[in-house]
Motif scaffolding. Structure first.
Motif, PDB file in Angstrom:
ATOM      1  N   ASP A   1     -75.240 -45.617  16.404  1.00  0.00           N
ATOM      2  CA  ASP A   1     -75.378 -46.208  15.077  1.00  0.00           C
ATOM      3  C   ASP A   1     -74.158 -45.786  14.262  1.00  0.00           C
ATOM      4  O   ASP A   1     -73.941 -44.595  14.040  1.00  0.00           O
ATOM      5  CB  ASP A   1     -76.666 -45.697  14.420  1.00  0.00           C
ATOM      6  CG  ASP A   1     -76.917 -46.272  13.052  1.00  0.00           C
ATOM      7  OD1 ASP A   1     -76.024 -46.956  12.497  1.00  0.00           O
ATOM      8  OD2 ASP A   1     -78.017 -46.043  12.519  1.00  0.00           O
ATOM      9  N   VAL A   2     -73.366 -46.768  13.823  1.00  0.00           N
ATOM     10  CA  VAL A   2     -72.130 -46.458  13.107  1.00  0.00           C
ATOM     11  C   VAL A   2     -72.415 -45.815  11.751  1.00  0.00           C
ATOM     12  O   VAL A   2     -71.574 -45.130  11.182  1.00  0.00           O
ATOM     13  CB  VAL A   2     -71.255 -47.733  12.953  1.00  0.00           C
ATOM     14  CG1 VAL A   2     -69.979 -47.455  12.187  1.00  0.00           C
ATOM     15  CG2 VAL A   2     -70.914 -48.289  14.331  1.00  0.00           C
ATOM     16  N   LYS A   3     -73.626 -45.981  11.253  1.00  0.00           N
ATOM     17  CA  LYS A   3     -73.998 -45.372   9.974  1.00  0.00           C
ATOM     18  C   LYS A   3     -74.241 -43.865  10.114  1.00  0.00           C
ATOM     19  O   LYS A   3     -74.365 -43.156   9.136  1.00  0.00           O
ATOM     20  CB  LYS A   3     -75.232 -46.058   9.395  1.00  0.00           C
ATOM     21  CG  LYS A   3     -74.949 -47.523   9.060  1.00  0.00           C
ATOM     22  CD  LYS A   3     -76.169 -48.236   8.541  1.00  0.00           C
ATOM     23  CE  LYS A   3     -75.857 -49.696   8.276  1.00  0.00           C
ATOM     24  NZ  LYS A   3     -77.002 -50.423   7.743  1.00  0.00           N
ATOM     25  N   SER A   4     -74.296 -43.380  11.348  1.00  0.00           N
ATOM     26  CA  SER A   4     -74.551 -41.963  11.625  1.00  0.00           C
ATOM     27  C   SER A   4     -73.238 -41.217  11.887  1.00  0.00           C
ATOM     28  O   SER A   4     -72.598 -41.421  12.917  1.00  0.00           O
ATOM     29  CB  SER A   4     -75.454 -41.836  12.849  1.00  0.00           C
ATOM     30  OG  SER A   4     -75.434 -40.515  13.339  1.00  0.00           O
ATOM     31  N   ILE A   5     -72.865 -40.360  10.953  1.00  0.00           N
ATOM     32  CA  ILE A   5     -71.630 -39.582  11.132  1.00  0.00           C
ATOM     33  C   ILE A   5     -71.734 -38.709  12.385  1.00  0.00           C
ATOM     34  O   ILE A   5     -70.788 -38.619  13.164  1.00  0.00           O
ATOM     35  CB  ILE A   5     -71.325 -38.734   9.878  1.00  0.00           C
ATOM     36  CG1 ILE A   5     -70.831 -39.647   8.759  1.00  0.00           C
ATOM     37  CG2 ILE A   5     -70.298 -37.660  10.185  1.00  0.00           C
ATOM     38  CD1 ILE A   5     -70.460 -38.933   7.485  1.00  0.00           C
ATOM     39  N   LEU A   6     -72.875 -38.093  12.608  1.00  0.00           N
ATOM     40  CA  LEU A   6     -73.045 -37.229  13.774  1.00  0.00           C
ATOM     41  C   LEU A   6     -72.854 -38.013  15.073  1.00  0.00           C
ATOM     42  O   LEU A   6     -72.179 -37.565  15.997  1.00  0.00           O
ATOM     43  CB  LEU A   6     -74.420 -36.557  13.753  1.00  0.00           C
ATOM     44  CG  LEU A   6     -74.686 -35.562  14.884  1.00  0.00           C
ATOM     45  CD1 LEU A   6     -73.652 -34.443  14.868  1.00  0.00           C
ATOM     46  CD2 LEU A   6     -76.077 -34.989  14.766  1.00  0.00           C
ATOM     47  N   GLY A   7     -73.438 -39.201  15.138  1.00  0.00           N
ATOM     48  CA  GLY A   7     -73.275 -40.038  16.326  1.00  0.00           C
ATOM     49  C   GLY A   7     -71.816 -40.370  16.581  1.00  0.00           C
ATOM     50  O   GLY A   7     -71.347 -40.346  17.723  1.00  0.00           O
TER      51      GLY A   7
END
Length: 79
Positions: free
Chosen positions: A31-37
């Motif tokens: 998920d591009v909205k997830s910085i951790l990802g």
């Protein structure tokens, strides 16, 4: 290794949209909205596919492709 500026800018840009924004790297989907990802996936030299689905997908694709190009990241936007 990863580019912190690119990760932050991609996540912030993605979060402006309601659409689902997913980056495919080999067999992983992030998920591009997830910085951790993004931190665990976005490393130099890989080719990525960007999948965007939702009410504002066209605008999201346009803005995100600009961010990817700015940071010299190889991405293909999937329709």
């Amino acid at each position: 290794m990863s580019n912190n500026a690119a990760i932050v800018e991609l996540s912030q840009t993605a979060n402006k949209f309601r659409s689902s924004i997913v980056l495919q790297a080999e067999n992983k989907y992030i998920d591009v909205k997830s910085i951790l990802g993004l931190f665990t996936t976005l490393v130099g030299g890989h080719a990525y596919e960007l999948h965007v689905h939702g009410p504002d997908a066209d605008e999201a694709k346009k803005e995100l492709s600009t961010v990817f190009a700015k940071h010299n990241l190889n991405v293909t936007i999937v329709d």
